[in-house]
Design a protein around this motif. Structure first.
Motif, mmCIF file in Angstrom:
data_model
loop_
_atom_site.group_PDB
_atom_site.id
_atom_site.type_symbol
_atom_site.label_atom_id
_atom_site.label_comp_id
_atom_site.label_asym_id
_atom_site.label_seq_id
_atom_site.Cartn_x
_atom_site.Cartn_y
_atom_site.Cartn_z
ATOM 1 N N ALA A 339 0.835 -1.207 0.000
ATOM 2 C CA ALA A 339 0.000 0.000 0.000
ATOM 3 C C ALA A 339 0.870 1.257 0.000
ATOM 4 C CB ALA A 339 -0.927 -0.006 1.213
ATOM 5 N N ARG A 340 1.942 1.230 0.799
ATOM 6 C CA ARG A 340 2.753 2.430 0.980
ATOM 7 C C ARG A 340 3.648 2.753 -0.207
ATOM 8 N NH1 ARG A 340 3.920 2.022 7.506
ATOM 9 N NH2 ARG A 340 1.693 1.975 7.968
ATOM 10 N N VAL A 391 -1.971 -2.404 11.977
ATOM 11 C CA VAL A 391 -1.629 -1.023 12.324
ATOM 12 C C VAL A 391 -1.988 -0.704 13.778
ATOM 13 C CG1 VAL A 391 -1.893 -0.148 9.972
ATOM 14 C CG2 VAL A 391 -3.878 -0.202 11.491
ATOM 15 N N PRO A 394 -3.303 5.828 16.502
ATOM 16 C CA PRO A 394 -2.498 6.852 17.181
ATOM 17 C C PRO A 394 -3.221 7.413 18.405
ATOM 18 C CG PRO A 394 -3.503 7.749 15.199
ATOM 19 C CD PRO A 394 -3.875 6.298 15.240
ATOM 20 N N GLU A 395 -2.462 8.071 19.264
ATOM 21 C CA GLU A 395 -3.086 8.771 20.400
ATOM 22 C C GLU A 395 -3.781 10.027 19.909
ATOM 23 O OE1 GLU A 395 -0.218 9.721 23.527
ATOM 24 O OE2 GLU A 395 0.878 7.954 22.784
ATOM 25 N N LYS A 396 -4.819 10.452 20.642
ATOM 26 C CA LYS A 396 -5.462 11.688 20.189
ATOM 27 C C LYS A 396 -4.770 12.902 20.796
ATOM 28 C CE LYS A 396 -9.301 11.572 23.517
ATOM 29 N NZ LYS A 396 -10.744 11.381 23.681
ATOM 30 N N ILE A 397 -4.837 14.018 20.056
ATOM 31 C CA ILE A 397 -4.227 15.246 20.563
ATOM 32 C C ILE A 397 -5.234 16.392 20.528
ATOM 33 C CG2 ILE A 397 -1.928 14.546 19.740
ATOM 34 C CD1 ILE A 397 -2.205 16.888 17.694
ATOM 35 N N TYR A 407 3.931 16.723 18.737
ATOM 36 C CA TYR A 407 3.496 15.402 18.290
ATOM 37 C C TYR A 407 4.229 14.962 17.019
ATOM 38 C CZ TYR A 407 0.335 11.609 16.999
ATOM 39 O OH TYR A 407 -0.184 10.401 16.653
ATOM 40 N N TYR B 156 -0.522 14.503 6.029
ATOM 41 C CA TYR B 156 -1.153 14.523 7.344
ATOM 42 C C TYR B 156 -2.663 14.541 7.157
ATOM 43 C CZ TYR B 156 3.388 15.608 9.341
ATOM 44 O OH TYR B 156 4.708 15.550 9.729
ATOM 45 N N PHE B 158 -6.215 14.867 9.215
ATOM 46 C CA PHE B 158 -6.836 15.260 10.483
ATOM 47 C C PHE B 158 -8.194 14.591 10.604
ATOM 48 C CE2 PHE B 158 -4.018 18.715 11.960
ATOM 49 C CZ PHE B 158 -3.158 18.754 10.873
ATOM 50 N N ALA B 161 -11.612 12.350 16.694
ATOM 51 C CA ALA B 161 -11.252 11.174 17.494
ATOM 52 C C ALA B 161 -12.318 10.080 17.447
ATOM 53 C CB ALA B 161 -10.995 11.588 18.933
ATOM 54 N N ILE B 168 -10.116 4.757 9.750
ATOM 55 C CA ILE B 168 -8.775 5.192 10.149
ATOM 56 C C ILE B 168 -7.737 4.147 9.725
ATOM 57 C CG2 ILE B 168 -7.312 5.763 12.133
ATOM 58 C CD1 ILE B 168 -9.812 6.806 13.546
ATOM 59 N N THR B 169 -8.146 2.885 9.784
ATOM 60 C CA THR B 169 -7.230 1.792 9.449
ATOM 61 C C THR B 169 -6.646 1.948 8.051
ATOM 62 O OG1 THR B 169 -8.398 0.252 10.882
ATOM 63 C CG2 THR B 169 -7.085 -0.707 9.114
ATOM 64 N N LEU B 172 -3.905 4.399 7.886
ATOM 65 C CA LEU B 172 -2.675 3.925 8.542
ATOM 66 C C LEU B 172 -1.980 2.875 7.676
ATOM 67 C CD1 LEU B 172 -4.110 3.682 12.161
ATOM 68 C CD2 LEU B 172 -2.453 5.383 11.334
ATOM 69 N N TYR B 174 -1.926 2.829 4.488
ATOM 70 C CA TYR B 174 -1.229 3.581 3.432
ATOM 71 C C TYR B 174 -0.049 4.393 3.974
ATOM 72 C CZ TYR B 174 -4.825 2.832 -0.211
ATOM 73 O OH TYR B 174 -5.663 2.310 -1.159
ATOM 74 N N GLY B 175 0.059 4.450 5.292
ATOM 75 C CA GLY B 175 1.208 5.153 5.859
ATOM 76 C C GLY B 175 1.018 6.645 6.060
ATOM 77 N N VAL B 178 -1.696 10.187 10.732
ATOM 78 C CA VAL B 178 -3.057 10.495 11.142
ATOM 79 C C VAL B 178 -3.033 11.321 12.419
ATOM 80 C CG1 VAL B 178 -5.250 9.509 11.921
ATOM 81 C CG2 VAL B 178 -3.987 8.422 10.044
ATOM 82 N N ILE B 179 -3.632 12.516 12.345
ATOM 83 C CA ILE B 179 -3.742 13.370 13.525
ATOM 84 C C ILE B 179 -5.147 13.179 14.080
ATOM 85 C CG2 ILE B 179 -3.518 15.713 14.434
ATOM 86 C CD1 ILE B 179 -0.970 14.688 13.059
ATOM 87 N N LEU B 180 -5.232 12.457 15.166
ATOM 88 C CA LEU B 180 -6.520 12.146 15.781
ATOM 89 C C LEU B 180 -6.898 13.317 16.700
ATOM 90 C CD1 LEU B 180 -8.175 9.563 15.435
ATOM 91 C CD2 LEU B 180 -7.259 8.770 17.610
ATOM 92 N N VAL B 181 -7.816 14.133 16.235
ATOM 93 C CA VAL B 181 -8.117 15.388 16.924
ATOM 94 C C VAL B 181 -9.195 15.189 17.990
ATOM 95 C CG1 VAL B 181 -8.882 17.773 16.614
ATOM 96 C CG2 VAL B 181 -7.555 16.641 14.811
#
Lengths: 410, 410
Positions: A339-340, A391, A394-397, A407, B156, B158, B161, B168-169, B172, B174-175, B178-181
């Motif tokens: 995929a990448r 996969v 990620p953590e949320k921000i 981040y 990136y 966004f 959350a 989301i998978t 991820l 595809y690399g 991901v900014i989980l807001v």
């Protein structure tokens, strides 16, 4: 003039006429039949010139060497002629020079199986079969379901009761009659076989129906044309029951015998470690498949007894084939790498062949200049649950630029 | 000679040069810019003869009227030139004579959005932007993610959350970064906008980036060619933010102004009842969008404030457009009808346009001989969870022919 000479048993070699619908009478379901064409006759029609002037951009462009007498059963769904990508970013990453990826997840129901179904449905219509059936929970089922819907053919699909609801949903959306069998896949398969006999339904199973693999071989024809008839050194595929790789090998052989190509690729069979009966048997140079309960994340190739075992052994023997076994971890990792570097998202069974390529590269078993083609047989959207295992969320921000800077480390 | 004359604000009509990357300085984000071409110049290149001799079967066949100076950023992924089916079984069922279904779920990441992304990424590369960003959880996100992976562009995305893990998978895999807001979609959108400004990232949002819709218009070009330049009476689409239908309308207009077609279709905007700001505003003959919290199963068009509202109002006004609102039940029912009569499985937002057609037929608002084209904008595999709501799981039965006879009533 007839295109087809006869049907030949892939186990014992006995020949049959076209009036035989399924397998060899002596070998039973182990003796799947193979369509043998009158290539001298076909040679007069299927030429490079013919192909060059052929505007049909789907698998029906190969009609002169498909087992159909008429066009009545041809689906409007556009199947085949999927893209073949030269994967330049991947080549750089792997330090190879000639990698080609054929994305068969671009077919109408998002898998390689659509090639087989298109021919199977057309044959059912030619034979005036009103009802078609199959036992499957996977790509063969959704493929039959979608094509039957498009052509308005009644169909029964036998599914083990424990099959994932998502896969059953697609069949119900298409309006298939789903027979939820109280039992496992083998029970469902046998029950479907019995019901087909009892009610005269046409059976869409590559294991016993000789015509389905005829659709699969078109992937080889396309690769030949898309590479301008320069044949890759290796052709890598994921292997389950064995009919897909056997079909593709048949395609190359036919184009070779028609004089359209001047060499044949080495076939590489990649299986999951936990479901590798073909590879085990081939490596032992045997023709006896010993059973082990299959276990792999790649559900479409999770096979204990390969139902087209002799065809695939023949293909590997004839092409001095290579086998590679890969773990589930390697499959999930391959899914990400593919995929990448190419943008092609494949399901686990769809990228198992690619996992095999990565393993060959790691072992140093591929020369830099060697050309390699591989077929991604199903779209990753078919099995997002498995992809989730590859996969980490990620953590949320907080929506704050300072937080973001920290981040992403800018 | 330059293809592009200027960029024009879709709200106030003010013109800008190409040095402006995003929206109108006076109207702000409401003033998305529209690319205005020098059609007299393009006319000399883009002719029927040119198209006839063009072997490229993807959206790049329209390069003379795409906003790119060079081919450097063109993706190897095969995007566009999706099949257009004459839906004969559906026609019989609905007692209509000319229904055409364009299956845009056949694009690389399985949605119409790939057309926009392909052009957006190519533009980013032309502008030497190293990083691209977007706020989305849906098709725009997965599309950007896949194309960026293929081209090796850092990106990136966004995401609020609470977005579904399945969506989301894919990002991820595809690399993408991901900014989980910590917040809802609006928060993620605004945060993305701010970050893009702060770090100089290129923003893939149809709401502010004028070039993305240029990819979308190619669906209209393809329909023109695929129908041999006979334009359908009605062009039906699902509508959310409005940029897709506006893009398609722009495509028809450009081909009309180039003299390639001699009439224009009536645009039909279909929205979900619970998310119909465009249809409400158009019916009131207003240009003010009043906000209601959106609520529909069709997540890709679940929109409160349409971010391309003026473009779509212009399209509807210019084409004397029609609006249809449909309920979630009608959308799910349409999903089944479409799949069962054409073999095309669309996601809820993908079949909302078709639900609108069914409603028009029910109301008697379509003449039998009228020709209707509609675009299915996303593959059903994208949202199997919603599809589950449209069907009922069958009861399981024992693998016994007697039981089966009873069950299927033979």
């Amino acid at each position: 003039m007839k295109k087809i000479k006869h049907l030949r048993c892939s186990k014992c070699g006995k020949n049959f006429g076209e009036e035989v619908l399924y397998h060899c009478d002596e070998c039973g379901t182990e003796g799947t039949l193979e369509v043998v064409y009158d290539l001298d006759f076909i040679k007069t029609k299927l030429t490079k010139e013919y192909l060059k002037n052929n505007n049909r951009k789907d698998l029906w462009r190969y009609m002169p060497i498909l087992p159909l007498k008429e066009e009545r059963g041809i689906t409007p769904l556009q199947v085949g002629w999927t893209p073949l990508y030269k994967a330049e970013r991947l080549e750089k990453f792997l330090n190879l020079e000639n990698i080609y990826i054929k994305d068969d997840g671009r077919n109408p129901t998002a898998s390689f199986k659509d090639r087989a179904t298109a021919v199977g449905i057309a044959k059912a219509i030619e034979l005036d079969k009103k009802i078609i059936c199959a036992a499957s929970t996977g790509n063969a089922a959704s493929s039959l379901s979608g094509f039957a819907a498009c052509m308005g053919i009644e169909n029964y699909i036998f599914v083990p009761a424990g099959a994932p609801e998502a896969k059953i949903t697609q069949l119900l959306i298409y309006g298939s009659k789903v027979i939820l069998v109280d039992g496992d896949y083998d029970k469902a398969f046998d029950f479907c076989l019995k019901a087909a006999e009892e009610f005269g339904w046409y059976n869409r199973s590559c294991a016993i129906n000789p015509y389905l693999v005829e659709g699969k071989k078109t992937a080889a024809f396309e690769i030949c044309e898309q590479l301008d008839f320069k044949i890759p050194d290796k052709l890598i595929m994921s292997v389950g029951d064995g009919c897909s790789i056997a079909g593709v090998w048949k395609g190359f052989k036919e184009f070779y015998e028609l004089g359209l190509i001047d060499r044949l690729p080495q076939m590489v069979s990649v299986q999951a470690e936990g479901a590798n009966p073909v590879n085990r048997t081939y490596r032992k140079n045997s023709r006896e498949f010993d059973y082990k309960t299959p276990s792999t994340i790649a559900d479409s190739i999770s096979v204990g007894i390969p139902r087209n075992g002799y065809k695939v052994l023949n293909a590997l023997n004839e092409s001095r084939g290579l086998t590679v076994d890969v773990s589930d971890e390697e499959i999930l990792s391959a899914m990400k790498t593919l995929a990448r570097y190419t943008g092609v998202f494949g399901e686990p069974a769809g990228v198992t062949g690619f996992a095999g390529l990565l393993k060959l590269v790691e072992e140093g078993s591929i020369n830099k200049a060697e050309s390699v083609a591989l077929i991604v047989s199903g779209n990753g959207l078919k099995d997002v649950k498995s992809a989730m295992k590859a996969v980490q969320k990620p953590e949320k921000i907080k929506p704050d630029l300072g937080e973001l800077r920290k981040y992403i480390n800018i």
